[in-house]
Scaffold this motif. Structure first.
Motif, PDB file in Angstrom:
ATOM      1  N   SER A   1       0.832  -1.204   0.000  1.00 50.80           N
ATOM      2  CA  SER A   1       0.000   0.000   0.000  1.00 50.80           C
ATOM      3  C   SER A   1       0.866   1.253   0.000  1.00 50.80           C
ATOM      4  CB  SER A   1      -0.929   0.010   1.216  1.00 50.80           C
ATOM      5  OG  SER A   1      -0.180   0.248   2.403  1.00 50.80           O
ATOM      6  N   GLY A   2       0.252   2.379  -0.332  1.00 44.50           N
ATOM      7  CA  GLY A   2       0.986   3.639  -0.357  1.00 44.50           C
ATOM      8  C   GLY A   2       1.541   4.012   1.007  1.00 44.50           C
ATOM      9  N   LEU A   3       0.753   3.801   2.061  1.00 47.79           N
ATOM     10  CA  LEU A   3       1.199   4.131   3.415  1.00 47.79           C
ATOM     11  C   LEU A   3       2.358   3.243   3.839  1.00 47.79           C
ATOM     12  CD1 LEU A   3       0.507   6.080   5.705  1.00 47.79           C
ATOM     13  CD2 LEU A   3      -0.988   4.318   6.669  1.00 47.79           C
ATOM     14  N   GLN A   4       2.293   1.967   3.475  1.00 48.21           N
ATOM     15  CA  GLN A   4       3.378   1.052   3.799  1.00 48.21           C
ATOM     16  C   GLN A   4       4.665   1.462   3.090  1.00 48.21           C
ATOM     17  OE1 GLN A   4       1.610  -2.636   2.591  1.00 48.21           O
ATOM     18  NE2 GLN A   4       0.696  -3.049   4.596  1.00 48.21           N
ATOM     19  N   LEU A   5       4.542   1.852   1.831  1.00 52.30           N
ATOM     20  CA  LEU A   5       5.712   2.309   1.082  1.00 52.30           C
ATOM     21  C   LEU A   5       6.310   3.558   1.720  1.00 52.30           C
ATOM     22  CD1 LEU A   5       7.492   1.976  -1.476  1.00 52.30           C
ATOM     23  CD2 LEU A   5       5.970   3.604  -2.607  1.00 52.30           C
ATOM     24  N   LEU A   6       5.459   4.462   2.174  1.00 49.27           N
ATOM     25  CA  LEU A   6       5.924   5.684   2.824  1.00 49.27           C
ATOM     26  C   LEU A   6       6.687   5.358   4.108  1.00 49.27           C
ATOM     27  CD1 LEU A   6       5.901   8.813   2.920  1.00 49.27           C
ATOM     28  CD2 LEU A   6       3.769   8.643   4.225  1.00 49.27           C
ATOM     29  N   TYR A   7       6.144   4.467   4.915  1.00 51.42           N
ATOM     30  CA  TYR A   7       6.805   4.075   6.160  1.00 51.42           C
ATOM     31  C   TYR A   7       8.177   3.452   5.872  1.00 51.42           C
ATOM     32  CZ  TYR A   7       2.435   4.734   8.783  1.00 51.42           C
ATOM     33  OH  TYR A   7       1.317   5.262   9.379  1.00 51.42           O
ATOM     34  N   VAL A   8       8.198   2.539   4.922  1.00 49.48           N
ATOM     35  CA  VAL A   8       9.455   1.862   4.588  1.00 49.48           C
ATOM     36  C   VAL A   8      10.473   2.863   4.055  1.00 49.48           C
ATOM     37  CG1 VAL A   8      10.526   0.184   3.043  1.00 49.48           C
ATOM     38  CG2 VAL A   8       8.382  -0.388   4.183  1.00 49.48           C
ATOM     39  N   MET A   9      10.025   3.799   3.212  1.00 46.81           N
ATOM     40  CA  MET A   9      10.933   4.766   2.609  1.00 46.81           C
ATOM     41  C   MET A   9      11.574   5.669   3.658  1.00 46.81           C
ATOM     42  SD  MET A   9      10.209   7.523  -0.466  1.00 46.81           S
ATOM     43  CE  MET A   9       9.778   6.222  -1.623  1.00 46.81           C
TER      44      MET A   9
ATOM     45  N   PHE B   1      10.354  -1.193  -6.217  1.00 44.22           N
ATOM     46  CA  PHE B   1       9.104  -1.360  -5.465  1.00 44.22           C
ATOM     47  C   PHE B   1       7.895  -0.791  -6.203  1.00 44.22           C
ATOM     48  CE2 PHE B   1      12.149  -2.038  -2.146  1.00 44.22           C
ATOM     49  CZ  PHE B   1      11.510  -2.739  -1.142  1.00 44.22           C
ATOM     50  N   PHE B   2       8.097   0.233  -7.028  1.00 42.60           N
ATOM     51  CA  PHE B   2       6.976   0.957  -7.631  1.00 42.60           C
ATOM     52  C   PHE B   2       5.973   0.055  -8.361  1.00 42.60           C
ATOM     53  CE2 PHE B   2       9.642   5.109  -7.943  1.00 42.60           C
ATOM     54  CZ  PHE B   2       9.363   5.367  -6.615  1.00 42.60           C
ATOM     55  N   PRO B   3       6.406  -0.961  -9.126  1.00 46.43           N
ATOM     56  CA  PRO B   3       5.414  -1.809  -9.812  1.00 46.43           C
ATOM     57  C   PRO B   3       4.520  -2.596  -8.867  1.00 46.43           C
ATOM     58  CG  PRO B   3       7.578  -2.034 -10.832  1.00 46.43           C
ATOM     59  CD  PRO B   3       7.782  -1.283  -9.547  1.00 46.43           C
ATOM     60  N   PHE B   4       4.942  -2.767  -7.618  1.00 43.26           N
ATOM     61  CA  PHE B   4       4.150  -3.528  -6.648  1.00 43.26           C
ATOM     62  C   PHE B   4       3.229  -2.635  -5.817  1.00 43.26           C
ATOM     63  CE2 PHE B   4       8.269  -5.728  -7.186  1.00 43.26           C
ATOM     64  CZ  PHE B   4       7.804  -6.888  -7.807  1.00 43.26           C
ATOM     65  N   LEU B   5       3.210  -1.349  -6.143  1.00 36.58           N
ATOM     66  CA  LEU B   5       2.373  -0.407  -5.395  1.00 36.58           C
ATOM     67  C   LEU B   5       0.919  -0.509  -5.850  1.00 36.58           C
ATOM     68  CD1 LEU B   5       2.483   1.932  -3.296  1.00 36.58           C
ATOM     69  CD2 LEU B   5       2.817   3.495  -5.216  1.00 36.58           C
ATOM     70  N   LYS B   6      -0.003  -0.533  -4.894  1.00 35.85           N
ATOM     71  CA  LYS B   6      -1.420  -0.648  -5.227  1.00 35.85           C
ATOM     72  C   LYS B   6      -1.935   0.588  -5.956  1.00 35.85           C
ATOM     73  CE  LYS B   6      -2.572  -3.664  -1.308  1.00 35.85           C
ATOM     74  NZ  LYS B   6      -3.322  -3.767  -0.025  1.00 35.85           N
TER      75      LYS B   6
ATOM     76  N   LYS C   1      -0.675   3.316  -8.062  1.00 36.77           N
ATOM     77  CA  LYS C   1       0.465   3.821  -8.821  1.00 36.77           C
ATOM     78  C   LYS C   1       0.330   5.303  -9.161  1.00 36.77           C
ATOM     79  CE  LYS C   1       1.582  -0.675 -10.782  1.00 36.77           C
ATOM     80  NZ  LYS C   1       1.730  -1.482 -12.010  1.00 36.77           N
ATOM     81  N   GLY C   2      -0.896   5.804  -9.122  1.00 34.91           N
ATOM     82  CA  GLY C   2      -1.107   7.219  -9.413  1.00 34.91           C
ATOM     83  C   GLY C   2      -0.568   8.143  -8.330  1.00 34.91           C
ATOM     84  N   LYS C   3      -0.233   7.581  -7.159  1.00 32.00           N
ATOM     85  CA  LYS C   3       0.253   8.396  -6.045  1.00 32.00           C
ATOM     86  C   LYS C   3       1.763   8.263  -5.830  1.00 32.00           C
ATOM     87  CE  LYS C   3      -4.116   8.122  -3.481  1.00 32.00           C
ATOM     88  NZ  LYS C   3      -4.753   7.722  -2.200  1.00 32.00           N
ATOM     89  N   VAL C   4       2.461   7.708  -6.814  1.00 29.74           N
ATOM     90  CA  VAL C   4       3.896   7.471  -6.654  1.00 29.74           C
ATOM     91  C   VAL C   4       4.652   8.761  -6.377  1.00 29.74           C
ATOM     92  CG1 VAL C   4       5.997   6.760  -7.850  1.00 29.74           C
ATOM     93  CG2 VAL C   4       3.968   5.338  -7.979  1.00 29.74           C
ATOM     94  N   MET C   5       4.389   9.786  -7.164  1.00 24.48           N
ATOM     95  CA  MET C   5       5.100  11.060  -6.996  1.00 24.48           C
ATOM     96  C   MET C   5       4.827  11.666  -5.626  1.00 24.48           C
ATOM     97  SD  MET C   5       7.152  13.365  -8.285  1.00 24.48           S
ATOM     98  CE  MET C   5       7.187  13.294 -10.084  1.00 24.48           C
ATOM     99  N   GLN C   6       3.557  11.718  -5.239  1.00 27.24           N
ATOM    100  CA  GLN C   6       3.174  12.300  -3.954  1.00 27.24           C
ATOM    101  C   GLN C   6       3.814  11.546  -2.782  1.00 27.24           C
ATOM    102  OE1 GLN C   6      -1.066  12.357  -3.331  1.00 27.24           O
ATOM    103  NE2 GLN C   6      -0.902  12.977  -1.197  1.00 27.24           N
TER     104      GLN C   6
END
Length: 368
Positions: free
Chosen positions: A7-15, A203-208, A210-215
């Motif tokens: 998820s986007g939130l999970q990616l943010l936490y990991v990043m 990681f980006f291709p596994f993001l639910k 994808k429209g929020k990648v930049m944000q």
């Protein structure tokens, strides 16, 4: 390793945790002394630009990882040596992070424990987590990140109680001139830790969403940069610029100075837990990226078959990254970061984006 979604939130936490990782152990901009916080700020804004390059590059091929994008842009045969360099980068960077954590633990709380035992058990836990796939790794980040931030804030508050704590240690601003700040920022701090976020192109291709990648990516760089800036300010105010320049484990040294009514003291365990968590996210990111890259390069069925070989490579590689911790740091700051990082995290992505833009503009198609 199951190829599920994050998820986007999970990616943010990991990043964010990934950026803090070893940066919390090593510190940033020691040669700039009291202006180290300015080095972090410059690195953060440069990191935003770099992340913009990574996201724009990924946007041309939203379903592909970095390893899949490179052949599409420059062709299959030219891409092989570049992809191998990225695999080496991810693997060696994971090993370096393990070595830094191992040296921290064996010099603080596990003094009689061999480094190989510490790093080996750490990698066993890491590979157990990654065996569940990117979703499990994302959930781990979601679980530990709030605790990580809470612990960090508690440590900062405790540092305010130290008698030696003094914001005057931050002055005079630019007292040694602009040159030391710029020398620390370019290319060292741009590459470490901000440029290392190139791993998230895996990681980006596994993001639910994808429209929020930049944000998400820009928010992650900003939060990580601000936390590192505040941490630099707290470390300089506590230890002073001269000790900040020379000390190996800044946060641990600062926390050891805390003593409240001669009762609450020795917060080593809290700091160690904090650092282990951050390094876990960093090593996990690099190991996942390396596993997926090898799988896609050699067209294997699943990254799970790569995990055990990676374990057998990363552990000994961590041990031979330097005959001592000092040599390990010198190899990183004088060779690996200024040369390998600059080429792989700045020069090549910018060139790839330029070529991808030209291909799209003139409708040249893909080179795959």
């Amino acid at each position: 390793m199951k190829q599920t979604k994050i998820s986007g939130l999970q990616l943010l936490y990991v990043m964010v945790g990934y950026q803090l990782g070893t940066a919390m152990i090593l510190g940033i901009g020691p040669q700039a002394k009291q202006d180290a916080w300015a080095v972090v700020v410059i690195g953060m804004f440069s990191g935003l630009i770099l992340m913009g390059v990574y996201v724009k590059l990924a946007a041309h091929y939203p379903d592909d990882t970095l390893v899949q994008i490179i052949p599409r842009i420059i062709g299959k045969y030219l891409s092989y040596p570049i992809i191998i360099m990225y695999i080496f980068h991810f693997t060696y960077s994971a090993a370096r992070a393990c070595r830094e954590l191992g040296d921290l633990l064996t010099s603080s709380i596990l003094i009689s424990t061999p480094n190989v035992v510490v790093i080996g058990f750490f990698m066993v836990l890491m590979l157990y987590c990654l065996h569940g796939g990117v979703e499990t790794f994302g959930r781990m980040g979601e679980l530990v990140f709030p605790v990580y931030i809470f612990s960090l804030i508690v440590i900062w508050i405790l540092l305010l109680t130290i008698e030696q704590f003094d914001f005057n240690n931050l002055s005079p601003i630019l007292g040694n001139g602009v040159k030391p700040v710029l020398q620390e920022a370019f290319p060292q701090n741009i590459n470490f830790p901000f440029g290392e976020t190139i791993i998230f192109m895996m990681f980006f291709p596994f993001l639910k969403s994808k429209g929020k990648v930049m944000q998400l990516s820009m928010t992650g760089i900003l939060i990580g940069g601000m936390l590192l800036t505040v941490n630099s300010i707290m470390m300089i105010s506590t230890l002073g610029p001269e000790i900040y320049k020379k000390e190996f484990f800044l946060l641990l040294s600062a926390a050891r100075m805390v003593s409240i009514a001669d009762f609450l003291e020795r917060f080593d365990a809290l700091v160690i837990l904090l650092m282990v968590t951050g390094v876990f996210l960093k090593v996990g990111g690099f190991t996942f990226g390396a596993a997926v890259a090898i799988t896609q390069l050699f067209k294997l069925t699943s990254p799970i078959v790569i995990l055990l070989p990676l374990f057998t490579i990363i552990t000994p590689l961590a041990l031979i990254s330097g005959t001592s911790y000092v040599e390990h740091l010198e190899i990183g700051t004088k060779i690996f970061v200024p040369y390998f990082h600059t080429v792989l995290q700045i020069i090549i992505p910018v060139l790839l984006l330029c070529i991808a833009f030209i291909r799209k503009k003139f409708n040249l198609g893909n080179s795959r």
